[in-house]
Design an enzyme around this catalytic site. Structure first.
Site: not given
Length: 489
Positions: A283, A459-461, A463
């Site tokens: 994401p 990467d929003h998983r 960060v």
């Protein structure tokens, strides 16, 4: 192992990268009959990551080239066979099985008549006279006037004018042709063209049988192929009285001859697959910041005059890279990767800094190993070497593996910003936009200042917004006040 097996050795497509499964043959440097030595480069191949030259690991004389230029070959497949005992007798008679697979047309033609050189490499001596050669193909001119051996001639059209006396038949060969030769003659109508011309026609989607040859002895040239892509002139029709409205409704223009089709393979194919995988797996979140880099640009000018940086590539990208490394040191959790199989986040105490490079083969991202431990001169040297090797097409697969974060310099194309896609397995990518002179509020007054825009995708998983924002803000702070390279670095 038989004596024949010991004599004829096969060189198989090696795995030149990390787990690569196939490679495309770009160019052959040898042909049947050429003498080769251990360690000599025999061909150049393109993997999903880079172009690589392949050296052969034994001596001998090339007996057979199994694939033509442009062919994609699986790792472990034999691509060339070598006669390691060329003086032991007729190589062709010993090694050529009765039901051998057909050799690609491009290779067969190159073996019969290599373009611009003799059958052996300069410096390696003449090919052994015992080496069996394939029969030369009949020239296209002969194919138009006389039928191939074993193939009945086509009857002349009924309305044709009285024909001139038929040419005298060719004298019979001294030795009766074999069945294999007769089968080969059945293909006499195949257009004559060099392998590069055949590849060009294949890339453009042109059937060589429809191309009018203008080269010597009916050979099709590159110009002939390009001419075949032009739309044919419309036939002149008799004028017919039509209503004005009907004349105005012209038929839509045809797309024939105005489109190019290029196979998706090599670096382009690998890049596309990686970007699709990344975009639909991680994401993405992208944040932007616009920053005054006037002081950084002045520092770049000063460093170019510094004796300690003499001979090194000094540009704004160097200081952006250093600022990124400083920001990672201050926020180390952004330097990580997501392990889906183990359901773990892998935090890394080293930084392999990728630099996106546009090359004739496509976009590649080699990386500088342990970039975070380098001094500014060392980083400048590594960055200069990376760019030079990439432009020359000599980047190795190992140099493009193991990256942790990446910088893409879209500013060199005059672009202000973008939303870069992460390289698979990496946590962040920074886009560096064009530096432009703009009105800016500086010390309470509007002044012309050098300004750029930075975009950070992550990467929003692993960060979150806070961490990503801190990293981007730190990069901007260093570029606005480059003295922080000392106080923070």
């Amino acid at each position: 192992m038989t004596a024949t097996d010991q004599r004829f050795r096969e060189f198989k497509m090696p795995d030149v990268g990390e787990g690569l499964t196939e490679a495309e043959i770009l160019k052959w440097y040898v042909a049947p009959g050429d003498r080769v030595a251990d360690g000599q480069v025999v061909c150049e191949v393109e993997t999903a990551k880079a172009a690589v030259e392949l050296p052969i690991p034994f001596d001998g004389v090339v007996h057979e080239v199994r694939f033509g230029e442009g062919a994609t070959v699986d790792v472990g497949t034999a691509i060339i066979s070598v006669d390691t005992q060329p003086g032991a007798g007729d190589a062709g008679a010993v090694s050529e099985p009765a039901a051998a697979p057909a050799e690609p047309a491009e290779v067969a033609e190159a073996a019969a008549e290599p373009e611009g050189r003799q059958a052996n490499l300069v410096g390696y001596g003449a090919a052994p006279s015992s080496t069996k050669r394939r029969p030369r193909k009949p020239r296209s001119g002969a194919a138009e006037t006389a039928p191939a051996q074993g193939v009945p001639a086509q009857p002349a059209p009924a309305a044709a004018a009285p024909a001139a006396p038929a040419p005298a038949p060719a004298p019979a060969p001294a030795v009766a042709p074999s069945q294999a030769e007769l089968n080969g003659h059945a293909k006499a109508a195949r257009p004559l063209a060099k392998p590069p011309v055949r590849k060009l026609a294949k890339d453009l989607g042109i059937d060589l049988a429809t191309v009018t040859p203008t080269g010597p002895d009916g050979t099709i040239t590159r110009e002939d192929v390009h001419a075949a892509t032009a739309p044919a002139p419309a036939a002149v029709a008799e004028p017919v009285a039509e209503p004005a409205a009907a004349v105005a409704e012209a038929a839509p223009a045809s797309a024939v001859g105005r489109e190019r089709r290029v196979p998706i393979k090599g670096v382009r194919k690998a890049t596309a697959q990686a970007m699709v995988s990344s975009a639909f797996t991680a994401p993405h979140v992208t944040e932007f910041i616009t920053v005054d880099v006037t002081r950084t640009m002045k520092l770049v000018a000063d460093l170019k005059q510094d004796p300690d940086m003499a001979g090194l590539r000094v540009n704004p990208l160097l200081l952006v890279a250093k600022a990124f490394l400083v920001a990672i040191r201050r926020n180390p959790d952004i330097n990580a990767s997501w392990d889906e199989a183990a359901q773990e986040i892998v935090y890394k105490d080293y930084v392999n800094l990728g630099i996106a490079a546009a090359t004739p083969r496509g976009l590649i991202v080699p990386n500088i190993k342990d970039a975070g431990s380098l001094t500014l001169p060392e980083l400048a040297s590594a960055l200069g070497e990376l760019v030079s090797i990439a432009r020359e097409g000599r980047t190795s697969p190992a140099a493009m593996s193991g990256g942790t974060v990446t910088i893409t310099n879209v500013g060199v194309f005059g672009i202000d910003a973008g939303t870069p896609i992460l390289n698979p397995g990496e946590s962040a990518i920074l886009a560096f936009g064009a530096v432009k002179l703009q009105p800016w509020v500086h010390k309470g007054k509007v002044k012309p200042r050098q300004v750029t825009t930075l975009a950070l995708s992550f990467d929003h998983r692993m960060v979150d917004g806070e961490l990503g924002s801190k990293v981007l803000a730190d990069i901007a702070a260093v570029l606005e006040q480059p003295k922080r390279l000392i106080t923070w670095g």
